[in-house]
Design an enzyme around this catalytic site. Structure first.
Site, PDB file in Angstrom:
ATOM      1  N   THR A   1     106.148   2.484 -32.037  1.00 14.68           N
ATOM      2  CA  THR A   1     106.596   2.388 -33.421  1.00 14.68           C
ATOM      3  C   THR A   1     105.493   2.893 -34.337  1.00 14.68           C
ATOM      4  O   THR A   1     104.446   2.253 -34.469  1.00 14.68           O
ATOM      5  CB  THR A   1     106.954   0.933 -33.776  1.00 14.68           C
TER       6      THR A   1
ATOM      7  N   LYS B   1     113.901   2.992 -36.016  1.00 12.16           N
ATOM      8  CA  LYS B   1     113.205   1.917 -35.297  1.00 12.16           C
ATOM      9  C   LYS B   1     112.585   0.921 -36.271  1.00 12.16           C
ATOM     10  O   LYS B   1     112.668  -0.303 -36.084  1.00 12.16           O
ATOM     11  CB  LYS B   1     112.125   2.498 -34.385  1.00 12.16           C
TER      12      LYS B   1
ATOM     13  N   LYS C   1     102.555  -5.308 -38.713  1.00 14.55           N
ATOM     14  CA  LYS C   1     102.343  -3.859 -38.788  1.00 14.55           C
ATOM     15  C   LYS C   1     103.654  -3.124 -39.035  1.00 14.55           C
ATOM     16  O   LYS C   1     103.743  -2.234 -39.889  1.00 14.55           O
ATOM     17  CB  LYS C   1     101.684  -3.373 -37.495  1.00 14.55           C
TER      18      LYS C   1
END
Length: 280
Positions: free
Chosen positions: A88, A164, A232
């Site tokens: 990611t 995503k 994150k």
């Protein structure tokens, strides 16, 4: 196929093992060393870029930049290789990678995956893949070995990264939704497990609700997908929203809640630990 693998965390190890078991020749590099049955370890990332394709499963933009870009690994890649980034990363960095690969004449595919380490071990990941059609066709045997389905996100690689990031944002929102629902029902005398029995068998039976309701019901948040990584990903979603000029208030709320979780020293716990801040 002759496959390279960069990054052997819990996800990368499972993917490398499944590729080897499917009959591919796999050569891997990992910053902290280690080994995987059926996989040949190589001493540098550049050596992993000498096959038909290479999959990168590194934690974030900075890790890819330090391991691949700063040492100039792309310049030494085998002609005709396809580079697949399965982790990611930010939409902006994916755009940068597209441009850098084009300069070097290397095909680039964004293919972030949906699934936790147990899903990866079973070879049942969902792959969100985007890139040039000829590159996607070439690497389809790799996806067969690691996934139960490949979702075509189109020819523009960063589209897969946006998808995503949006998926992870929605999972965090589902965790917060369950936590707020428990705060309401539990304060009125209804046990968590009884409430979750209702919602899982009526309105919300998806995997995210099943997995994370179990954590919340037991008030147990052992490491699965770390809260630090969840933070994150929510930061990446916030950045993408800002770049698009969009206000996303639910994202702001879960981003703040996840930040609280990490600041409280729970960064190594499962990201569903943020429910504890809502329920109390």
């Amino acid at each position: 196929m002759d496959i390279g693998m960069i990054g052997l965390g819990a996800m990368g190890r499972a993917m490398a093992r499944n590729l080897a078991q499917a009959g591919h020749t796999v050569k891997a590099w990992n910053r902290s060393g280690g080994s995987v049955e059926g996989v040949t370890m190589v001493p540098s990332p550049a050596e992993a870029f000498q096959g038909d394709a290479v999959l990168t499963m590194l934690s974030d933009d900075n890790a890819i930049r330090s391991v691949l870009l700063e040492p100039g690994v792309l310049k030494h890649a085998k002609p005709g290789l396809v580079h697949i980034v399965t982790s990611t990363i930010s939409v902006a960095f994916a755009r940068e990678l597209v441009a850098l690969h084009a300069v070097q004449g290397i095909d680039y595919v964004s293919a972030p995956v949906l699934g936790r380490p147990d899903v990866a071990a079973a070879g049942e990941l969902n792959v969100l893949a985007a890139g040039a059609p000829h590159a996607l066709a070439k690497i389809s045997p790799l996806f067969d070995a690691i996934s139960k389905r490949v979702w075509d996100m189109g020819a523009d690689a960063p589209t897969a990264n946006a998808a995503k990031i949006a998926c992870n944002m929605m999972i965090a929102m589902s965790i917060e939704a369950m936590a707020e629902a428990v705060a309401l029902t539990e304060s009125n005398g209804l046990a968590r497990d009884r409430f979750f029995d209702v919602i899982l068998n009526t309105l919300f039976g998806s995997r995210s609700y099943q997995v994370y309701s179990a954590n919340i019901a037991a008030n147990r948040y052992e490491a699965g997908f770390k809260a630090s990584l969840g933070l994150k990903d929510l930061r990446l979603a916030t950045e993408a929203a800002e770049q698009a000029g969009r206000a996303l208030p639910m994202l702001d709320a879960v981003h703040g809640r996840m930040a609280q979780t990490v600041e409280a020293g729970m960064g190594e716990k499962d990201w569903s630990a943020m429910a504890a801040f809502t329920i109390g």
